[in-house]
Design a protein around this motif. Structure first.
Motif, PDB file in Angstrom:
ATOM      1  N   VAL A 104       0.835  -1.208   0.000  1.00 37.89           N
ATOM      2  CA  VAL A 104       0.000   0.000   0.000  1.00 37.89           C
ATOM      3  C   VAL A 104       0.869   1.258   0.000  1.00 37.89           C
ATOM      4  N   ARG A 105       1.943   1.235   0.783  1.00 42.27           N
ATOM      5  CA  ARG A 105       2.830   2.400   0.843  1.00 42.27           C
ATOM      6  C   ARG A 105       3.501   2.665  -0.508  1.00 42.27           C
ATOM      7  N   LEU A 106       3.677   1.613  -1.299  1.00 45.73           N
ATOM      8  CA  LEU A 106       4.371   1.761  -2.585  1.00 45.73           C
ATOM      9  C   LEU A 106       3.431   2.096  -3.743  1.00 45.73           C
ATOM     10  N   ILE A 107       2.113   1.944  -3.534  1.00 45.48           N
ATOM     11  CA  ILE A 107       1.162   2.145  -4.637  1.00 45.48           C
ATOM     12  C   ILE A 107       1.257   3.541  -5.256  1.00 45.48           C
ATOM     13  N   PRO A 108       1.324   4.646  -4.470  1.00 46.58           N
ATOM     14  CA  PRO A 108       1.445   5.965  -5.114  1.00 46.58           C
ATOM     15  C   PRO A 108       2.681   6.085  -6.002  1.00 46.58           C
ATOM     16  N   GLU A 109       3.814   5.570  -5.532  1.00 44.77           N
ATOM     17  CA  GLU A 109       5.029   5.646  -6.337  1.00 44.77           C
ATOM     18  C   GLU A 109       4.908   4.789  -7.589  1.00 44.77           C
ATOM     19  N   GLU A 110       4.290   3.618  -7.438  1.00 46.88           N
ATOM     20  CA  GLU A 110       4.073   2.768  -8.612  1.00 46.88           C
ATOM     21  C   GLU A 110       3.155   3.457  -9.613  1.00 46.88           C
ATOM     22  N   LEU A 343      -6.486   3.164  -6.783  1.00 53.80           N
ATOM     23  CA  LEU A 343      -7.344   3.465  -5.625  1.00 53.80           C
ATOM     24  C   LEU A 343      -8.023   2.197  -5.100  1.00 53.80           C
ATOM     25  N   ASN A 344      -8.502   1.371  -6.023  1.00 56.83           N
ATOM     26  CA  ASN A 344      -9.139   0.114  -5.616  1.00 56.83           C
ATOM     27  C   ASN A 344      -8.129  -0.816  -4.939  1.00 56.83           C
ATOM     28  N   GLU A 345      -6.905  -0.802  -5.457  1.00 54.01           N
ATOM     29  CA  GLU A 345      -5.872  -1.656  -4.866  1.00 54.01           C
ATOM     30  C   GLU A 345      -5.576  -1.222  -3.436  1.00 54.01           C
ATOM     31  N   VAL A 346      -5.559   0.090  -3.192  1.00 53.36           N
ATOM     32  CA  VAL A 346      -5.349   0.585  -1.826  1.00 53.36           C
ATOM     33  C   VAL A 346      -6.432   0.047  -0.902  1.00 53.36           C
ATOM     34  N   ASP A 347      -7.692   0.192  -1.316  1.00 49.65           N
ATOM     35  CA  ASP A 347      -8.809  -0.281  -0.479  1.00 49.65           C
ATOM     36  C   ASP A 347      -8.747  -1.794  -0.281  1.00 49.65           C
ATOM     37  N   GLU A 348      -8.460  -2.512  -1.371  1.00 45.42           N
ATOM     38  CA  GLU A 348      -8.435  -3.977  -1.288  1.00 45.42           C
ATOM     39  C   GLU A 348      -7.317  -4.465  -0.372  1.00 45.42           C
ATOM     40  N   LYS A 349      -6.122  -3.845  -0.500  1.00 44.82           N
ATOM     41  CA  LYS A 349      -4.995  -4.285   0.332  1.00 44.82           C
ATOM     42  C   LYS A 349      -5.239  -3.964   1.803  1.00 44.82           C
ATOM     43  N   ILE A 350      -5.830  -2.807   2.092  1.00 46.59           N
ATOM     44  CA  ILE A 350      -6.111  -2.464   3.482  1.00 46.59           C
ATOM     45  C   ILE A 350      -7.187  -3.397   4.052  1.00 46.59           C
ATOM     46  N   THR A 351      -8.208  -3.679   3.249  1.00 46.11           N
ATOM     47  CA  THR A 351      -9.239  -4.630   3.689  1.00 46.11           C
ATOM     48  C   THR A 351      -8.635  -6.014   3.919  1.00 46.11           C
ATOM     49  N   LEU A 439       0.131  -1.838  12.485  1.00 44.27           N
ATOM     50  CA  LEU A 439       0.242  -1.628  11.038  1.00 44.27           C
ATOM     51  C   LEU A 439      -1.112  -1.339  10.408  1.00 44.27           C
ATOM     52  N   VAL A 440      -2.120  -2.108  10.791  1.00 43.03           N
ATOM     53  CA  VAL A 440      -3.452  -1.929  10.194  1.00 43.03           C
ATOM     54  C   VAL A 440      -4.054  -0.587  10.613  1.00 43.03           C
ATOM     55  N   GLU A 441      -3.892  -0.227  11.865  1.00 44.72           N
ATOM     56  CA  GLU A 441      -4.399   1.081  12.316  1.00 44.72           C
ATOM     57  C   GLU A 441      -3.715   2.214  11.563  1.00 44.72           C
ATOM     58  N   ALA A 442      -2.403   2.079  11.347  1.00 45.60           N
ATOM     59  CA  ALA A 442      -1.674   3.114  10.607  1.00 45.60           C
ATOM     60  C   ALA A 442      -2.152   3.184   9.155  1.00 45.60           C
ATOM     61  N   LEU A 443      -2.417   2.008   8.555  1.00 46.10           N
ATOM     62  CA  LEU A 443      -2.915   1.992   7.177  1.00 46.10           C
ATOM     63  C   LEU A 443      -4.279   2.672   7.077  1.00 46.10           C
ATOM     64  N   LYS A 444      -5.164   2.347   8.004  1.00 45.73           N
ATOM     65  CA  LYS A 444      -6.499   2.957   7.977  1.00 45.73           C
ATOM     66  C   LYS A 444      -6.412   4.465   8.215  1.00 45.73           C
ATOM     67  N   ASP A 446      -3.895   6.359   7.386  1.00 44.67           N
ATOM     68  CA  ASP A 446      -3.256   6.995   6.228  1.00 44.67           C
ATOM     69  C   ASP A 446      -3.963   6.696   4.912  1.00 44.67           C
ATOM     70  N   GLN A 447      -5.069   5.960   4.973  1.00 44.29           N
ATOM     71  CA  GLN A 447      -5.742   5.529   3.740  1.00 44.29           C
ATOM     72  C   GLN A 447      -6.119   6.703   2.852  1.00 44.29           C
ATOM     73  N   ASN A 448      -6.759   7.712   3.431  1.00 46.36           N
ATOM     74  CA  ASN A 448      -7.191   8.860   2.627  1.00 46.36           C
ATOM     75  C   ASN A 448      -6.019   9.650   2.079  1.00 46.36           C
ATOM     76  N   SER A 449      -4.969   9.826   2.891  1.00 48.28           N
ATOM     77  CA  SER A 449      -3.815  10.585   2.405  1.00 48.28           C
ATOM     78  C   SER A 449      -3.116   9.851   1.264  1.00 48.28           C
TER      79      SER A 449
END
Length: 466
Positions: A104-110, A343-351, A439-444, A446-449
């Motif tokens: 998830v952290r790498l998705i924006p750079e990708e 965007l979908n990948e971010v949501d899917e990976k966090i879920t 990790l999950v709390e941090a992802l949730k 930072d999800q919007n950012s």
């Protein structure tokens, strides 16, 4: 291991958690199986163990202890397998959470890299259509300036162009059938011959006037020379159509006089007295031909825009605009699809990470429950072991002639402690749970950012395409 004990344990327990119950020792059945009453009586009558014996492992108590120990060993294996199964699940969930967090952290750079590659791959095509559009715009601007045009061109829709072509065809057809009846009376092959001659005359008249009508547009040109040429074309169209019209009238007159020599006679009459026709029908025929010719001339003049070349250069500019717009729209669509995928990948990976954490919590809860059951089962086994030893000593003591060994009065030692080895991994698993929650709390959080970063990159790339 005693084969009977092994088969009984393995037949009632599956190593996978929750699929089979844990077996339980029954005091009565175990006492009967070990023949506690018979062995205690038999050895008591022989005053065995000896009164001065100090080691209970040298008599039948050792057999009892060994029998129960085999069961403890089997039970230990079962619980260790159950906990190992849960540990494996916890490890897999931990790996999944860590991988999702990193991904998830790498998705924006990708997304940045993928967008850059897309624009780079499509850059030559985008440059080509951009240059073509700029060139056509400049040509259009220069054309309007040179010809002092401050209006938009008349660009007929496809249906209107088709209707104009159809109207020209209708003129030919109507002119053909109108004239064929006048020619038919003087020809040997009658109506068919009249249709053929009328069709040739109508086609020549209609298309001659139409194409000269196109050339006549030059009368609206700013260039004086071209205006003169347009005027000449207009005059030629009118005179030509008039010539065809009187020729048709003279030919019809000649057919009435001499069908075999009609063409020569018509040509002579046309030369001598072009406007002198025999009867009213010939005049009507000539007038009809001239009317259709004039209609074709007007059709040609009003074909597309009145100003010559204005429609064509407008079409060229519009085609360049459409081509540019199509490429730009396609590129935007690809970027949009890429953005939605990210965007979908971010949501899917966090879920997925959240689901893995829930699975880890469930496995950890099951693990703790299994440990508690392990302790409880071993405690029960220890109680049965003491009961079996106590039963043996009581019966043995009742039938003895000599005092029992001193250790009969001592507490019976527990044999299950060494079969209840809880690994340190339980502490590790609790740490993994805490790490996963962090990790999950941090992802949730930072999800919007993270998604905003993707949206900002998308917006920047779209702006670059403008």
């Amino acid at each position: 291991m005693n084969q009977d004990t092994k088969e009984r344990v393995l037949s009632t327990v599956n190593v996978h958690v929750g699929l089979a119950p844990i077996p339980h020792l029954d005091l009565t059945s175990e006492a009967e199986k070990l023949q506690i009453k018979e062995k205690a009586t038999e050895e008591g009558c022989k005053n065995i163990p000896l009164s001065d014996s100090t080691n209970p492992l040298n008599d039948y108590e050792a057999t009892i202890t060994h029998h129960v120990s085999e069961y403890c060993l089997s039970l230990q294996s079962i619980f260790e397998n159950r906990i190992h199964h849960l540990k494996t699940s916890i490890d897999e969930d931990d790996t999944d959470i860590v991988a999702c967090e990193k991904s998830v952290r790498l998705i924006p750079e990708e997304f940045v890299q993928n967008a850059r590659h897309l624009l780079s791959d499509r850059a030559p095509e985008m440059q080509r259509v951009t240059e073509r559009r700029s060139s056509r715009r400049q040509e259009y601007k220069e054309f309007c300036q040179e010809n002092r045009l401050k209006r938009v061109a008349k660009v007929p829709e496809t249906i209107n162009s088709i209707l104009q072509i159809l109207s020209l065809i209708v003129i030919v057809i109507v002119d053909t059938f109108a004239n064929s009846t006048f020619f038919a009376s003087g020809l040997e092959n009658g109506l068919i011959g009249g249709i053929i001659i009328a069709f040739l005359a109508a086609t020549s008249n209609a298309f001659y006037c139409f194409f000269l009508g196109l050339a006549s547009k030059n009368i609206f040109h700013v260039n004086p020379t071209k205006r003169v040429l347009g005027l000449l074309a207009l005059i030629s169209a009118i005179l030509g159509s008039a010539c065809i019209a009187v020729s048709v009238g003279h030919y019809r007159d000649a057919l009435q006089i001499s069908p075999d020599n009609a063409a020569v006679l018509a040509l002579q009459n046309l030369s001598n007295s072009p406007l002198d026709l025999v009867d009213i029908q010939s005049y009507f025929l000539a007038f009809l031909t001239l009317a259709f010719g004039t209609t074709s001339l007007i059709d040609g003049i009003f074909w597309k825009d009145l100003y010559p070349g204005f429609t064509e250069i407008t079409n060229q500019k519009e085609q360049a605009e459409e081509e540019y717009g199509a490429v730009l729209s396609e590129l935007r669509q690809e970027l949009g699809d890429m953005k939605e995928s990210a965007l979908n990948e971010v949501d899917e990976k966090i879920t997925r990470a959240a689901n893995a954490l829930n699975s880890m919590k469930s496995s950890l809860l099951d693990e703790n429950q299994e440990v508690n059951r392990w302790y409880a089962e071993m405690k029960q086994v220890d109680s049965i072991h003491r009961a079996l030893i106590t039963q043996f000593r009581t019966i043995n003591q009742e039938v003895r002639d000599t005092p029992p060994p001193i250790y009969y009065q001592e507490p019976i030692e527990s044999i299950t402690d060494k079969y209840t080895t809880i690994p340190d991994r339980l502490t590790v698993d609790k740490h993994l749970k805490f790490k996963g929650e962090t990790l999950v709390e941090a992802l949730k959080r930072d999800q919007n950012s993270i998604k905003h970063r993707i949206m900002n990159v998308y917006t920047d790339r779209i702006m670059e395409l403008q």
